[in-house]
Design an enzyme around this catalytic site. Structure first.
Site, PDB file in Angstrom:
ATOM      1  N   ASP A 183       0.834  -1.197   0.000  1.00 24.52           N
ATOM      2  CA  ASP A 183       0.000   0.000   0.000  1.00 24.52           C
ATOM      3  C   ASP A 183       0.873   1.254   0.000  1.00 24.52           C
ATOM      4  OD1 ASP A 183      -2.327   1.427  -0.020  1.00 24.52           O
ATOM      5  OD2 ASP A 183      -2.742   1.207   2.117  1.00 24.52           O
ATOM      6  N   ARG A 192     -16.371   3.620   1.169  1.00 26.29           N
ATOM      7  CA  ARG A 192     -16.041   3.655   2.592  1.00 26.29           C
ATOM      8  C   ARG A 192     -16.875   4.693   3.330  1.00 26.29           C
ATOM      9  NH1 ARG A 192     -10.142   4.166   3.276  1.00 26.29           N
ATOM     10  NH2 ARG A 192     -10.178   1.901   3.423  1.00 26.29           N
TER      11      ARG A 192
END
Length: 357
Positions: A122, A230
């Site tokens: 990430d 999200r």
């Protein structure tokens, strides 16, 4: 319904409409993530292309090509990395660019990988340069050179690696050096979601959380979610709390509207900080242009908070424009706050001010 990115600290992580995952998000997301591409909502082109890549790799009995996923936080990069591992029947190891500060850190991770394993990295653009240069050889030749000793007596020992799939995720693809970007066999950019897609996200999340919601309530939440699953998931949980305390637990349009009013998230997904920035720009500075530092002082926030947390969404929504002379409100900003622009106020692009007309 797709979420991603590791926990981050800062102003965006503290906002209800912030796209960065907090600890509560991470705890809930683990149970809500889709397990395969068939469950994954949205990103139709990316899903179709990735499905072809994975099917072809399985048919050849080979590991999948390295994959680079770019896009804003909360759009599904981590979720897709887990799906890639699941579709390939391989384990996954998760780390992040900031955690790899030395080439030795990366060498330790790579040398312990199993054949076919998926390594999810990430924020890959934040990896240190020495580790980045080691990654070039690892991706291309499945080999790293481990340096033993120091100075003139140092020796490079080649270490063979088992074939693996690297999935890199970044929110700033432009910061990746071309040699690294070119080593990915498949690259994809994650787009913001349409309200209709987010409505499906909300319905799926509600079913998994055992929350009763009607289509109008799901649409109300989806419309305020900034195109980000999200955020839709987070707003759903807050509206659920309101419905349980103030109503009978059913989420409809009226309940969702009332709940989000309590949490100060308006019809376009703007929160207190967003409206404070727009309000100061319109009421104190006549719509601009005004410098970033001056605007930040006016709203009582740090310059970085205004620039990195509030402005990106306001610019994307067409409510604010960045010009060489400063920040300028657009006609849509005046309309959204229910104000009338004074005669001669700056327009949408700020070109009138730039050329002094």
């Amino acid at each position: 319904m797709n979420w991603d990115d590791t926990t981050d600290t800062g102003a965006d992580a503290e906002r209800l409409v912030g796209a960065v995952a907090d600890r509560e998000d991470q705890a809930v997301e683990a149970a809500l993530r889709p397990k395969d591409l068939g469950e994954f909502i949205g990103q139709e082109k990316v899903r179709e292309q990735l499905d072809l890549v994975l099917r072809a790799a399985r048919a050849r009995g080979a590991t999948a090509d390295h994959v680079l996923l770019s896009g804003a936080p909360g759009l599904g990069k981590t979720t897709l990395s887990m799906i890639i591992a699941a579709e390939m029947g391989a384990p996954i190891r998760i780390t992040s660019g900031p955690a790899i500060q030395h080439a030795g850190d990366l060498a330790a991770i790579l040398s312990s990988l199993q054949e076919g394993e998926v390594l999810f990295l990430d924020e890959i653009h934040r990896m240190s340069r020495p580790a980045e240069e080691m990654l070039y050889m690892a991706m291309e030749d499945f080999r790293v050179d481990v340096i033993v000793g120091k100075g003139p007596g140092a020796t490079a020992i080649p270490l063979e690696l088992p074939p693996f799939t690297l999935v890199g995720a970044t929110t700033r693809a432009g910061l990746l050096p071309p040699p690294l970007r070119d080593r990915f066999g498949f690259t994809a950019h994650m787009e913001f979601y349409e309200p209709t897609e987010l409505k499906r996200v909300v319905h799926r999340s509600a079913n998994l959380l055992d929350v009763e919601i009607d289509p109008a309530g799901a649409a109300e939440i989806a419309g305020r979610s900034r195109g980000t699953p999200r955020i839709a998931n987070r707003l759903l949980r807050r509206v659920r709390d309101y419905a349980q305390v103030k109503a009978d637990g059913l989420i409809n349009r009226e309940i969702a509207h009332a709940a989000l009013a309590v949490y100060e998230v308006d019809e376009r997904g703007l929160d207190r900080l967003d409206r404070a920035v727009l309000g100061a720009l319109l009421k104190l500075f006549g719509g601009g242009p005004v410098g970033l530092s001056t605007l930040a002082v006016a709203v009582g926030e740090e310059r970085e908070t205004v620039e990195e947390v509030a402005e990106p969404f306001l610019v994307r929504e067409g409510l604010l424009a960045r010009t060489p002379r400063g920040r300028v409100a657009t006609p849509a900003a005046w309309a959204h706050l229910g104000l009338t622009a004074p005669r001669g106020a700056a327009g949408g692009t700020g070109q009138q001010d730039l050329f002094g007309t």
